[in-house]
Design an enzyme around this catalytic site. Structure first.
Site, PDB file in Angstrom:
ATOM      1  N   ASN A  10     -13.454 -15.468  17.080  1.00 26.21           N
ATOM      2  CA  ASN A  10     -13.624 -16.312  18.264  1.00 26.21           C
ATOM      3  C   ASN A  10     -14.348 -17.576  17.807  1.00 26.21           C
ATOM      4  O   ASN A  10     -15.539 -17.545  17.521  1.00 26.21           O
ATOM      5  CB  ASN A  10     -14.457 -15.551  19.303  1.00 26.21           C
ATOM      6  CG  ASN A  10     -14.824 -16.422  20.498  1.00 26.21           C
ATOM      7  OD1 ASN A  10     -14.334 -17.538  20.642  1.00 26.21           O
ATOM      8  ND2 ASN A  10     -15.691 -15.898  21.356  1.00 26.21           N
ATOM      9  N   TRP A  11     -13.580 -18.652  17.737  1.00 27.02           N
ATOM     10  CA  TRP A  11     -14.168 -19.903  17.211  1.00 27.02           C
ATOM     11  C   TRP A  11     -15.059 -20.602  18.241  1.00 27.02           C
ATOM     12  O   TRP A  11     -15.685 -21.599  17.931  1.00 27.02           O
ATOM     13  CB  TRP A  11     -13.044 -20.838  16.727  1.00 27.02           C
ATOM     14  CG  TRP A  11     -12.569 -20.524  15.332  1.00 27.02           C
ATOM     15  CD1 TRP A  11     -12.779 -19.357  14.644  1.00 27.02           C
ATOM     16  CD2 TRP A  11     -11.819 -21.379  14.458  1.00 27.02           C
ATOM     17  NE1 TRP A  11     -12.208 -19.442  13.398  1.00 27.02           N
ATOM     18  CE2 TRP A  11     -11.613 -20.667  13.262  1.00 27.02           C
ATOM     19  CE3 TRP A  11     -11.307 -22.665  14.586  1.00 27.02           C
ATOM     20  CZ2 TRP A  11     -10.907 -21.221  12.179  1.00 27.02           C
ATOM     21  CZ3 TRP A  11     -10.599 -23.215  13.511  1.00 27.02           C
ATOM     22  CH2 TRP A  11     -10.409 -22.490  12.325  1.00 27.02           C
ATOM     23  N   LYS A  12     -15.070 -20.111  19.484  1.00 28.12           N
ATOM     24  CA  LYS A  12     -15.875 -20.740  20.534  1.00 28.12           C
ATOM     25  C   LYS A  12     -15.584 -22.246  20.555  1.00 28.12           C
ATOM     26  O   LYS A  12     -14.454 -22.645  20.320  1.00 28.12           O
ATOM     27  CB  LYS A  12     -17.354 -20.399  20.330  1.00 28.12           C
ATOM     28  CG  LYS A  12     -17.561 -18.876  20.224  1.00 28.12           C
ATOM     29  CD  LYS A  12     -18.991 -18.448  20.293  1.00 28.12           C
ATOM     30  CE  LYS A  12     -19.066 -16.915  20.217  1.00 28.12           C
ATOM     31  NZ  LYS A  12     -20.418 -16.403  20.361  1.00 28.12           N
ATOM     32  N   HIS A  93     -15.805 -13.087  28.325  1.00 27.31           N
ATOM     33  CA  HIS A  93     -16.882 -13.254  27.338  1.00 27.31           C
ATOM     34  C   HIS A  93     -18.198 -13.540  28.066  1.00 27.31           C
ATOM     35  O   HIS A  93     -18.200 -14.224  29.092  1.00 27.31           O
ATOM     36  CB  HIS A  93     -16.535 -14.395  26.382  1.00 27.31           C
ATOM     37  CG  HIS A  93     -17.408 -14.400  25.173  1.00 27.31           C
ATOM     38  ND1 HIS A  93     -18.696 -14.884  25.191  1.00 27.31           N
ATOM     39  CD2 HIS A  93     -17.203 -13.932  23.917  1.00 27.31           C
ATOM     40  CE1 HIS A  93     -19.235 -14.726  23.993  1.00 27.31           C
ATOM     41  NE2 HIS A  93     -18.356 -14.150  23.200  1.00 27.31           N
ATOM     42  N   GLU A  95     -20.422 -15.560  27.448  1.00 34.92           N
ATOM     43  CA  GLU A  95     -20.707 -16.989  27.577  1.00 34.92           C
ATOM     44  C   GLU A  95     -19.977 -17.587  28.780  1.00 34.92           C
ATOM     45  O   GLU A  95     -20.340 -18.668  29.245  1.00 34.92           O
ATOM     46  CB  GLU A  95     -20.364 -17.706  26.263  1.00 34.92           C
ATOM     47  CG  GLU A  95     -21.411 -17.385  25.199  1.00 34.92           C
ATOM     48  CD  GLU A  95     -20.921 -17.452  23.766  1.00 34.92           C
ATOM     49  OE1 GLU A  95     -19.877 -18.061  23.497  1.00 34.92           O
ATOM     50  OE2 GLU A  95     -21.609 -16.857  22.904  1.00 34.92           O
ATOM     51  N   GLU A 163     -19.860  -6.396  23.403  1.00 39.08           N
ATOM     52  CA  GLU A 163     -20.701  -7.402  22.770  1.00 39.08           C
ATOM     53  C   GLU A 163     -22.061  -7.450  23.485  1.00 39.08           C
ATOM     54  O   GLU A 163     -22.187  -8.105  24.535  1.00 39.08           O
ATOM     55  CB  GLU A 163     -20.054  -8.783  22.864  1.00 39.08           C
ATOM     56  CG  GLU A 163     -18.705  -8.881  22.190  1.00 39.08           C
ATOM     57  CD  GLU A 163     -18.352 -10.319  21.826  1.00 39.08           C
ATOM     58  OE1 GLU A 163     -18.157 -10.587  20.640  1.00 39.08           O
ATOM     59  OE2 GLU A 163     -18.305 -11.169  22.728  1.00 39.08           O
ATOM     60  N   GLY A 169     -24.933 -14.138  18.084  1.00 44.30           N
ATOM     61  CA  GLY A 169     -25.497 -15.313  17.428  1.00 44.30           C
ATOM     62  C   GLY A 169     -26.968 -15.204  17.071  1.00 44.30           C
ATOM     63  O   GLY A 169     -27.609 -16.209  16.759  1.00 44.30           O
ATOM     64  N   SER A 208     -23.054 -10.739  15.952  1.00 40.79           N
ATOM     65  CA  SER A 208     -23.668 -10.879  14.627  1.00 40.79           C
ATOM     66  C   SER A 208     -22.997 -10.034  13.546  1.00 40.79           C
ATOM     67  O   SER A 208     -23.658  -9.577  12.604  1.00 40.79           O
ATOM     68  CB  SER A 208     -25.170 -10.575  14.686  1.00 40.79           C
ATOM     69  OG  SER A 208     -25.832 -11.549  15.481  1.00 40.79           O
ATOM     70  N   GLY A 229     -17.860 -14.149  15.897  1.00 38.25           N
ATOM     71  CA  GLY A 229     -18.073 -15.552  16.231  1.00 38.25           C
ATOM     72  C   GLY A 229     -18.329 -16.377  14.983  1.00 38.25           C
ATOM     73  O   GLY A 229     -17.410 -16.764  14.265  1.00 38.25           O
ATOM     74  N   GLY A 230     -19.602 -16.638  14.711  1.00 29.75           N
ATOM     75  CA  GLY A 230     -19.985 -17.542  13.629  1.00 29.75           C
ATOM     76  C   GLY A 230     -19.322 -17.262  12.294  1.00 29.75           C
ATOM     77  O   GLY A 230     -18.888 -18.192  11.595  1.00 29.75           O
TER      78      GLY A 230
HETATM   79  P1  13P Z   1     -21.445 -14.018  16.678  1.00 31.05           P
HETATM   80  O1  13P Z   1     -20.549 -13.234  15.726  1.00 31.05           O
HETATM   81  O2  13P Z   1     -21.626 -15.435  16.269  1.00 31.05           O
HETATM   82  O3  13P Z   1     -22.694 -13.269  16.969  1.00 31.05           O
HETATM   83  O4  13P Z   1     -20.632 -14.089  18.068  1.00 31.05           O
HETATM   84  C1  13P Z   1     -20.098 -12.943  18.607  1.00 31.05           C
HETATM   85  C2  13P Z   1     -19.215 -13.315  19.722  1.00 31.05           C
HETATM   86  O5  13P Z   1     -19.690 -13.742  20.771  1.00 31.05           O
HETATM   87  C3  13P Z   1     -17.771 -13.184  19.528  1.00 31.05           C
HETATM   88  O6  13P Z   1     -17.078 -13.312  20.718  1.00 31.05           O
END
Ligand code: 13P
Length: 250
Positions: A10-12, A93, A95, A163, A169, A208, A229-230
């Site tokens: 997920n590149w956000k 998600h 977010e 999640e 993050g 993470s 994510g990251g």
């Molecule tokens: P991180 O891997 O950066 O913690 O993000 C997880 C995430 O929200 C994937 O959707």
């Protein structure tokens, strides 16, 4: 039926056209691990270009509207994602649930719209830190699952991503025992809802995940993959997670 491992990036809100080389490198590297399904969910603006750059790869959206068209400035319909080359979409998600006030009912409507448009869905759930600390994580997440799951769905086209919000993050991760307990509880709730077919649904862990902890987290009971994510933004960080999944796929 064995569930195939599934690792999704997920590149956000990250990635310009210059990031397409990185996406290509990810998909090329992932091809060395055919036992793992790999997908990337870039921002809307890159979906078409990423699909063109890697036509056989699974590219997805990070959200969609529940309506198919209309006066919804700034929103994107599931059918538009499919039209741009997407084959999947993330809905619910944290977010978006927290940042944009999305309710379980809205998440459910989005998931139903996405399935109707022919997309696969990754439906996200997860508890905030205070709920975990108060001992209410499983109840909180199961309520999200029950209330945001579509009434009808093809179980091969729906995955659930657990999640924990406090793990996103932050570099913090739950214990393997806590992940296994949560995923086992989600599986049990799904079985209650749809019977033995619940064994075909894939349950992903997210929060993470990196190349160092992937083998342990993905090895937990009832974990079929990861939503990353990251560490999904570069091939150097993402491919070790895919490799870890491949090792577990046996
Ligand atoms: P991180 O891997 O950066 O913690 O993000 C997880 C995430 O929200 C994937 O959707």
């Amino acid at each position: 039926m064995a569930r195939r491992k599934y690792v999704v990036g997920n590149w956000k809100m990250n990635g310009l056209a210059s990031a397409l080389d990185e996406a290509r490198a990810i998909f090329e590297g992932a091809a060395a691990h055919p036992s793992v399904d790999v997908a990337l969910c870039p921002p809307f603006t890159l979906i078409g270009a990423m699909h063109a750059a890697a036509p056989d790869a699974a590219v997805g959206g990070q959200d969609c509207h529940s309506a198919d068209a209309g006066a919804f400035t700034g929103s994107v319909a599931a059918s538009m994602l499919a039209d741009a080359g997407a084959t999947l979409v993330i809905v619910g998600h944290s977010e978006r649930r927290d940042g944009c006030g999305e309710t379980n009912a809205e998440v459910k409507a989005k998931a139903e719209a996405a399935l109707a448009a022919g997309l696969s869905v990754i439906l996200c759930v997860g508890e905030p830190r205070e709920v975990r600390e108060a001992g209410g994580a499983i109840d909180h997440v199961l309520a999200q699952v029950r209330e945001s799951l579509p009434d009808q769905f093809d179980r091969t086209r729906l995955a659930i991503a657990y999640e924990p919000i406090w793990a996103i993050g932050t570099g913090l991760v739950p214990t393997v025992e806590d992940v296994a307990a949560m995923h086992g509880s989600i599986r049990a709730a799904l079985t209650e809802r749809i019977g033995a077919g619940a064994n075909e649904l894939r349950l992903l862990y997210g929060g993470s995940v990196n190349g160092d902890n992937a083998a342990e987290l993905l090895g937990a009971g009832d974990v079929d993959g990861a939503l990353v994510g990251g560490a999904s933004l570069t091939a150097a960080k993402f491919l070790p997670i895919v490799a870890a999944a491949a090792t577990l796929a046996g």
